[in-house]
Design an enzyme around this catalytic site. Structure first.
Site, mmCIF file in Angstrom:
data_model
loop_
_atom_site.group_PDB
_atom_site.id
_atom_site.type_symbol
_atom_site.label_atom_id
_atom_site.label_comp_id
_atom_site.label_asym_id
_atom_site.label_seq_id
_atom_site.Cartn_x
_atom_site.Cartn_y
_atom_site.Cartn_z
ATOM 1 N N ASP A 46 1.383 -1.640 0.007
ATOM 2 C CA ASP A 46 0.253 0.009 -0.098
ATOM 3 C C ASP A 46 0.813 1.472 0.377
ATOM 4 O O ASP A 46 0.754 2.518 -0.209
ATOM 5 C CB ASP A 46 -0.918 -0.496 0.815
ATOM 6 C CG ASP A 46 -0.651 -0.537 2.426
ATOM 7 O OD1 ASP A 46 0.574 -0.214 2.815
ATOM 8 O OD2 ASP A 46 -0.901 0.171 3.345
ATOM 9 N N SER A 47 2.342 1.249 0.335
ATOM 10 C CA SER A 47 3.074 2.201 -0.319
ATOM 11 C C SER A 47 3.102 2.872 -1.693
ATOM 12 O O SER A 47 2.759 4.209 -2.142
ATOM 13 C CB SER A 47 5.226 2.258 -0.384
ATOM 14 O OG SER A 47 4.742 0.712 -1.310
ATOM 15 N N ASP A 85 -1.117 -5.974 -0.368
ATOM 16 C CA ASP A 85 -1.599 -5.795 1.095
ATOM 17 C C ASP A 85 -2.974 -5.197 1.519
ATOM 18 O O ASP A 85 -3.387 -5.074 0.158
ATOM 19 C CB ASP A 85 -0.362 -3.630 1.103
ATOM 20 C CG ASP A 85 0.544 -4.176 1.825
ATOM 21 O OD1 ASP A 85 0.455 -4.817 3.050
ATOM 22 O OD2 ASP A 85 1.630 -3.105 2.369
ATOM 23 N N LYS A 114 -1.569 -9.717 2.848
ATOM 24 C CA LYS A 114 0.092 -8.663 4.499
ATOM 25 C C LYS A 114 -1.061 -7.717 5.081
ATOM 26 O O LYS A 114 -1.923 -6.905 4.269
ATOM 27 C CB LYS A 114 0.809 -8.278 3.907
ATOM 28 C CG LYS A 114 1.801 -7.574 4.464
ATOM 29 C CD LYS A 114 3.121 -7.189 4.465
ATOM 30 C CE LYS A 114 3.872 -5.763 3.981
ATOM 31 N NZ LYS A 114 2.755 -4.581 4.378
ATOM 32 N N GLU A 116 -1.443 -5.210 8.753
ATOM 33 C CA GLU A 116 -0.698 -4.659 9.077
ATOM 34 C C GLU A 116 -1.082 -4.820 10.846
ATOM 35 O O GLU A 116 -2.239 -4.704 10.809
ATOM 36 C CB GLU A 116 0.007 -3.154 9.495
ATOM 37 C CG GLU A 116 0.685 -2.636 7.891
ATOM 38 C CD GLU A 116 0.504 -1.316 7.724
ATOM 39 O OE1 GLU A 116 0.447 -0.352 8.558
ATOM 40 O OE2 GLU A 116 1.302 -0.999 6.829
ATOM 41 N N GLU A 183 9.577 -3.986 10.410
ATOM 42 C CA GLU A 183 9.317 -2.297 10.226
ATOM 43 C C GLU A 183 10.562 -1.840 10.816
ATOM 44 O O GLU A 183 9.292 -1.753 11.864
ATOM 45 C CB GLU A 183 8.691 -1.993 9.038
ATOM 46 C CG GLU A 183 8.645 -0.569 8.691
ATOM 47 C CD GLU A 183 7.683 -0.172 7.333
ATOM 48 O OE1 GLU A 183 7.060 -0.588 7.330
ATOM 49 O OE2 GLU A 183 8.627 0.911 7.147
HETATM 50 O O1 KIV Z 1 3.407 -1.031 1.404
HETATM 51 C C1 KIV Z 1 4.819 -1.252 1.513
HETATM 52 O O2 KIV Z 1 5.469 -1.298 0.454
HETATM 53 C C2 KIV Z 1 5.183 -2.463 2.572
HETATM 54 C C3 KIV Z 1 6.388 -2.978 2.993
HETATM 55 C C4 KIV Z 1 7.367 -1.314 3.135
HETATM 56 C C5 KIV Z 1 7.060 -3.633 3.957
HETATM 57 O O3 KIV Z 1 4.430 -2.703 3.447
#
Ligand code: KIV
Length: 277
Positions: A46-47, A85, A114, A116, A183
């Site tokens: 989600d970056s 994500d 994934k 968080e 992280e």
């Molecule tokens: O969103 C992302 O790119 C991430 C990585 C920094 C692990 O969660």
């Protein structure tokens, strides 16, 4: 021999034997290049919100945006394991909603999701895993919670904070995750967790002791505007792209590009068309 599609079992078997290489991607052409290098995991992170869509944080990223970019990456048919994500508020609300949202990623070709957070998500993660959807955990600095954490800061500097992160890792392992992103924690936290849990740990900004490493591709390629202090730039692609566009601009302005290409078939037709119409 053609490379086989990677599964979560392949990733798990790498622990203690071979370091896992993970990297983010958000679109089809980049995913193709990344996959040709033979990396183990492609994360549609989600970056995306910050490095591609220009949002101020990851909080603005929607399910639809994550699905569109996951689809683009999956269209490259990567051999790497594709992990997507789950965006902010797509899994926190209830186990049912989390399962439905997670399933949408697998339906369009992703291999895992994934999310968080720590032990507070144990039941939700169990629900997703029990539905047959592999989950990667993410602890330490969790950017979706940056407002609650007090910014994008290094975690695990004190004994109590380090212990809390370790406890989260143990609880998440128990909930059935297949691997864990750690992280921006102190080295000691990442090392201890990597020793204590049986699933692979994948670090970003937490030192060299994890089973693998992940990086945001824009940081690695020098395309990031606000790269974190732990990111390593392997090439300054921004300068290379700028140079290419400046060359193009100058060639168009000076009439150097484009050149003459294709002419009409017969001189007679050409003359008639050019002179009589
Ligand atoms: O969103 C992302 O790119 C991430 C990585 C920094 C692990 O969660």
């Amino acid at each position: 021999m053609e490379e086989k599609k990677k599964t979560i079992r392949d990733i798990q078997k790498m622990k203690g034997k071979k370091r896992i290489v993970a990297i983010t991607s958000y679109d089809y052409p980049t995913a193709k290049i990344v996959d040709e290098t033979g990396v183990d995991i492609i994360l549609v992170g989600d970056s995306l919100g910050m490095v591609v869509l220009g949002y101020p944080s990851t909080l603005q990223v929607s399910m639809n945006e994550m699905l569109i970019h996951t689809k683009a990456v999956c269209n490259a048919n990567p051999k790497a394991l594709v992990v997507s994500d789950m965006p902010f508020m797509s899994y926190e609300y209830s186990k049912e909603k989390a399962i439905i949202n997670a399933s949408r990623f697998l339906r369009i070709g992703s291999d895992a999701v994934k999310l968080e957070g720590g032990s507070e998500y144990k039941e939700i993660i169990k629900g997703i895993v029990n539905s047959g959807i592999p989950v990667m955990g993410h602890i330490g600095l969790t950017p979706q919670k940056h407002k609650q954490i007090g910014g994008y800061r290094l975690l695990g500097k004190s004994y109590s904070e380090a212990n809390e992160i370790l406890n989260d890792a143990l609880q998440l392992e128990d909930s059935g995750i297949f691997s864990l992103v750690i992280e921006y924690t102190t080295n000691e936290v990442a090392k201890k967790i990597t020793e204590k849990i049986s699933i692979p740990t994948i670090c970003i900004g937490s030192g060299p002791y994890c089973d693998g490493q992940i990086m945001v591709i824009n940081d690695l390629l020098g395309l990031g505007d606000y790269s974190p202090e732990f990111a390593k730039k392997y090439v300054d692609l921004k300068s290379i792209i700028r140079e290419a566009i400046l060359n193009y601009k100058s060639e168009v302005e000076n009439g150097k590009f484009p050149e003459k290409y294709w002419s009409m078939k017969s001189d007679e037709d050409k003359k008639k068309f050019m002179e009589e119409t």
